[in-house]
Write an enzyme that holds these catalytic residues in place. Structure first.
Site, short mmCIF file in Angstrom:
data_model
loop_
_atom_site.label_atom_id
_atom_site.label_comp_id
_atom_site.label_asym_id
_atom_site.label_seq_id
_atom_site.Cartn_x
_atom_site.Cartn_y
_atom_site.Cartn_z
N GLN A 133 0.81 -1.22 0.00
CA GLN A 133 0.00 0.00 0.00
C GLN A 133 0.84 1.27 0.00
O GLN A 133 0.31 2.35 -0.27
CB GLN A 133 -0.97 0.00 1.19
CG GLN A 133 -0.30 0.10 2.55
CD GLN A 133 -1.30 -0.11 3.69
OE1 GLN A 133 -1.62 -1.23 4.07
NE2 GLN A 133 -1.78 0.98 4.27
N CYS A 139 -5.33 0.49 3.57
CA CYS A 139 -5.44 -0.92 3.96
C CYS A 139 -6.85 -1.46 3.75
O CYS A 139 -7.02 -2.62 3.36
CB CYS A 139 -5.03 -1.09 5.42
SG CYS A 139 -6.01 -0.09 6.57
N GLU A 164 -7.47 -1.71 -6.06
CA GLU A 164 -7.68 -0.89 -4.86
C GLU A 164 -7.92 0.56 -5.26
O GLU A 164 -8.72 1.26 -4.66
CB GLU A 164 -6.45 -0.94 -3.94
CG GLU A 164 -6.19 -2.30 -3.33
CD GLU A 164 -5.52 -3.26 -4.30
OE1 GLU A 164 -4.81 -2.78 -5.21
OE2 GLU A 164 -5.71 -4.47 -4.14
N HIS A 278 -6.37 -1.33 11.64
CA HIS A 278 -5.68 -1.74 10.42
C HIS A 278 -6.38 -2.94 9.79
O HIS A 278 -6.59 -3.96 10.46
CB HIS A 278 -4.22 -2.09 10.73
CG HIS A 278 -3.44 -2.53 9.53
ND1 HIS A 278 -3.30 -1.74 8.42
CD2 HIS A 278 -2.79 -3.68 9.28
CE1 HIS A 278 -2.58 -2.40 7.52
NE2 HIS A 278 -2.25 -3.57 8.02
#
Ligand SMILES: *[C@@H]1O[C@H](CO)[C@@H](O)[C@H](O)[C@H]1NC(C)=O
Ligand SMILES: *[C@@H]1O[C@H](CO)[C@@H](O)[C@H](O)[C@H]1NC(C)=O
Ligand SMILES: *[C@@H]1O[C@H](CO)[C@@H](O)[C@H](O)[C@H]1NC(C)=O
Length: 334
Positions: A133, A139, A164, A278
């Site tokens: 990332q 995340c 993503e 996270h």
């Protein structure tokens, strides 16, 4: 002879800083991770790196004395302070709707669980390579694509990396904030409402915010019709979901520096709380024998590159909702 006090202090400081082994380590680390700093930042970054290195060595010394079940290692996050790291990297927003109430979406454990002793979806071909990332709190998007990738494989037999950046650029309206954090469930919601998501290949990761949504219907790589929440706090429900469905999105408390520098072993840290921040992907679970005791663990895929952990994965102690792993679990339905 005239000695200027300021110069003397500077010379002393210089001599102290000149630990050759440390200096070599710093140079080697910078070159390995291709780090470069403006001259005015170098001192602070080096100091931060050296402090992290000391804490890592201290932990590993204790681990070698049997005080910990896992080891740490310096990695590409070595030049960040705890505050910087937590500000940038831990971008998961807990979904408060995931409280008792939204029962229609709930995945609850069955009374008589018939789950296998061990599950590892990686060996079944459900899991794409570990991604990175970068310095971006995305995340949540990586966790969501990971869960979708697994279920797409189950349905089609094809493993396709999903985008993503597509989720980050196009789900602002749902309350997601790109590199500044987001909800896994709202990523699924976006794919459902949008009627699809593009592949990583046609919509590559940039690692930065872009308000311009470039989703292309013609390049649809996957669908999602809805999603399920796993009963909050129930590792039994999470185990059944992982065993029955495939990789499941989860979130953990990753604030402690030990999580950031985890290298190998079964992670069990008394400072880990159940307040999650996270997002990761549960791809299985298992058991290992250590010191004559059997230890259960979750296998979690991270998005911090293969330099972190066990080639990008962590084995996290299972049995105590450790780090809140079962507090925000969810998975899509295709
Ligand atoms: C998909 O899941 C079903 C049921 O969970 C299973 O029977 C089937 O073998 C899976 N398909 C693949 C390609 O793994
Ligand atoms: C998405 O869903 C539609 C309708 O259910 C289906 O026709 C199409 O093949 C699906 N596409 C993908 C990429 O799964
Ligand atoms: C985890 O650590 C705690 C406290 O250090 C200890 O009591 C517990 O037995 C450990 N669990 C495992 C599975 O190692």
């Amino acid at each position: 002879m005239l000695v200027l006090p300021g110069l003397l202090v500077a010379l002393l400081g210089w001599a102290l800083a000149l630990d050759p082994a440390l200096e070599d380590g710093w140079r080697g680390w910078k070159s390995f991770h291709a780090k470069e700093y403006p001259e005015e930042d170098e001192g602070f970054r080096k100091e931060t790196w050296a402090k992290n290195l000391r804490r890592i060595k201290q932990h590993n010394l204790e681990a070698s004395q049997g005080k910990h079940s896992y080891h740490l290692e310096m990695n590409h996050f070595g030049d960040l302070t705890d505050e910087e790291f937590n500000q940038v990297l831990n971008g998961f927003i807990p979904d408060t709707a995931q409280q008792p109430g939204g029962m229609e979406f709930l995945f609850q454990e069955l009374a008589s669980p018939a789950t296998p002793k061990e599950v590892d979806w990686r060996v079944k071909g459900y899991v794409t390579p570990v991604k990175d990332q970068g310095l971006c709190g995305s995340c949540w998007a990586f966790s969501a694509t990971g869960a979708l990738e697994g279920l797409v494989f189950n349905k089609t037999g094809k493993l396709v990396q999903l985008s993503e950046q597509n989720l980050m650029d196009c789900s602002w309206k749902l309350g997601n904030s790109g590199c500044h954090g987001g909800y896994i469930t709202r990523a699924f919601q976006y794919v459902r409402d949008n009627g699809g998501i593009n592949s990583e290949h046609v919509y590559p990761y940039l690692g930065q915010d872009d308000w311009h949504c470039r989703y292309n219907t013609r390049d649809k790589a996957a669908n999602c019709t809805s999603f399920r929440l796993v009963k909050q706090g129930s590792e039994a429900a999470l185990e059944q979901a992982v065993a029955a469905v495939g990789p499941v999105s989860v979130a953990v408390d990753a604030r402690n520096f030990k999580f950031r520098f985890y290298r190998k072993g079964v992670f069990n840290d008394s400072h880990c709380s159940r307040t999650v921040n996270h997002a990761m992907l549960a791809v299985g679970y298992g058991t290992t024998q250590e010191d004559g005791k059997s230890k259960d663990y979750w296998i979690l895929k991270n998005s911090w590159s293969e330099f972190w952990g066990e080639q990008g994965y962590i084995r996290l102690w299972k049995g105590d909702n450790h780090c809140g792993v079962a507090n925000q679990a969810s998975f899509p339905v295709l």
